[in-house]
Design a protein around this motif. Structure first.
Motif, PDB file in Angstrom:
ATOM      1  N   LYS A 152       0.911  -1.211   0.050  1.00 29.30           N
ATOM      2  CA  LYS A 152       0.132   0.050  -0.317  1.00 29.30           C
ATOM      3  C   LYS A 152       0.501   1.532   0.129  1.00 29.30           C
ATOM      4  O   LYS A 152      -0.027   2.276  -0.834  1.00 29.30           O
ATOM      5  N   GLU A 156       0.973   3.897  -3.307  1.00 28.52           N
ATOM      6  CA  GLU A 156       0.643   5.588  -2.537  1.00 28.52           C
ATOM      7  C   GLU A 156       1.715   6.615  -3.384  1.00 28.52           C
ATOM      8  O   GLU A 156       1.507   7.764  -3.745  1.00 28.52           O
ATOM      9  N   TYR A 161      -3.387   4.398  -4.905  1.00 24.38           N
ATOM     10  CA  TYR A 161      -4.534   4.456  -3.678  1.00 24.38           C
ATOM     11  C   TYR A 161      -4.594   2.785  -4.570  1.00 24.38           C
ATOM     12  O   TYR A 161      -4.946   2.279  -4.907  1.00 24.38           O
ATOM     13  N   THR A 202     -14.768   5.494  -4.818  1.00 19.88           N
ATOM     14  CA  THR A 202     -13.287   5.371  -4.461  1.00 19.88           C
ATOM     15  C   THR A 202     -12.337   6.337  -3.673  1.00 19.88           C
ATOM     16  O   THR A 202     -11.053   6.323  -3.429  1.00 19.88           O
ATOM     17  N   ALA A 206     -10.059   7.702  -0.693  1.00 13.83           N
ATOM     18  CA  ALA A 206      -9.209   7.441  -0.837  1.00 13.83           C
ATOM     19  C   ALA A 206      -9.217   8.844  -0.132  1.00 13.83           C
ATOM     20  O   ALA A 206      -8.544   9.197   0.391  1.00 13.83           O
ATOM     21  N   TYR A 207      -9.061   9.859  -1.569  1.00 13.18           N
ATOM     22  CA  TYR A 207      -8.627  11.043  -2.037  1.00 13.18           C
ATOM     23  C   TYR A 207      -8.835  12.375  -0.573  1.00 13.18           C
ATOM     24  O   TYR A 207      -8.654  13.162  -0.517  1.00 13.18           O
ATOM     25  N   TYR A 213      -7.009   4.891   3.741  1.00 12.30           N
ATOM     26  CA  TYR A 213      -5.849   5.614   2.949  1.00 12.30           C
ATOM     27  C   TYR A 213      -4.718   6.634   3.808  1.00 12.30           C
ATOM     28  O   TYR A 213      -5.195   6.721   5.038  1.00 12.30           O
TER      29      TYR A 213
END
Length: 255
Positions: A152, A156, A161, A202, A206-207, A213
């Motif tokens: 992960k 990233e 992600y 998603t 995530a962001y 995340y």
């Protein structure tokens, strides 16, 4: 909400798979509900990624590679959006140039239906890449990341992600069910729409609010995150309504 929208559309497809083919064509045909939903989702995803890119540029610790990756993804998704509706050709009622009339499988002004071998670029190349990439991104890497957190972190680091399995597994199951339950020449459009909705949800998760995340999201506070998530859920439902209205206005066809 993303899962709920996809389940609703699959249920609609099953309900409309009756003796009258017009209803299912309204859902899956050109300029149908599913196609407009894909366009709207891709458009919003491109906008979200562009916004994240601008925010990363403003952060002094952001790497050049991750900024380029986010900007490139934004442009790629924007291209997918306009390709999905053939660059507004049918909306504007523009005749295809001779090149596309001769080389496009549907005589449309787009790239993904260009003839490649016995099929099209979309079916023979793009669709296979989407399947492979989707399985790696939604299943293989998230499973590896459960035992190896470094996976992960590595993903990233490039500005990307990994979707949470709680979202990826229902998405993949719905795609499989759409192929098993629906008998229609354009049933693959369902899986494509499920993917568009899944990635819209998603990407936002995530962001913007930090779901699965590790980096700091744009809305780091719990209260702000909850409020913007509620607004986003309302947006998803609104996009489905707009796609329904657009399909009625333009007129879905069986082409």
């Amino acid at each position: 909400m993303g899962i709920a929208v996809n389940v609703f559309v699959l249920g609609l497809a099953v309900a409309w798979s009756g003796p009258d083919p017009k209803q299912l064509w309204r859902l899956l045909g050109e300029d149908g509900i599913v196609e407009w939903m894909q366009f709207l989702c891709f458009t919003v995803i491109a906008g979200l990624l562009a916004f994240v890119t601008i925010e990363r540029v403003r952060q002094p610790d952001s790497g050049r590679l991750e900024i380029l990756a986010l900007a490139g993804l934004s442009l790629l998704v924007a291209l997918a959006a306009v390709e999905e509706i053939s660059w507004f050709q049918r909306v504007l009622q523009v005749q295809s140039p001779d090149f596309f009339l001769q080389n496009n499988r549907q005589a449309e002004t787009n790239l993904h239906n260009l003839a490649v071998g016995s099929g099209s670029l979309h079916k023979n190349v793009i669709l296979k890449l989407i399947v492979i990439t989707g399985l790696i991104h939604n299943l293989i890497l998230p499973l590896l990341a459960r035992s190896r957190p470094g996976v992960k972190t590595f993903v990233e680091r490039f500005g990307l992600y990994l979707p949470p399995l709680a979202a990826s597994v229902p998405y993949l199951v719905l795609v499989i069910l759409s192929h098993l339950l629906i008998d229609h020449p354009r049933k693959g459009e369902l899986g494509e729409m499920f993917g568009a909705v899944h990635y819209l949800a998603t990407v936002f998760g995530a962001y913007f609010v930090g779901v699965a995340y590790q980096r700091t999201p744009l809305f780091a506070g719990a209260v702000e995150g909850r409020r913007v998530t509620t607004l986003f859920a309302m947006l998803l439902a609104f996009l489905l309504l707009v796609s329904w209205l657009l399909s009625a206005g333009v007129g879905a066809t069986g082409a």
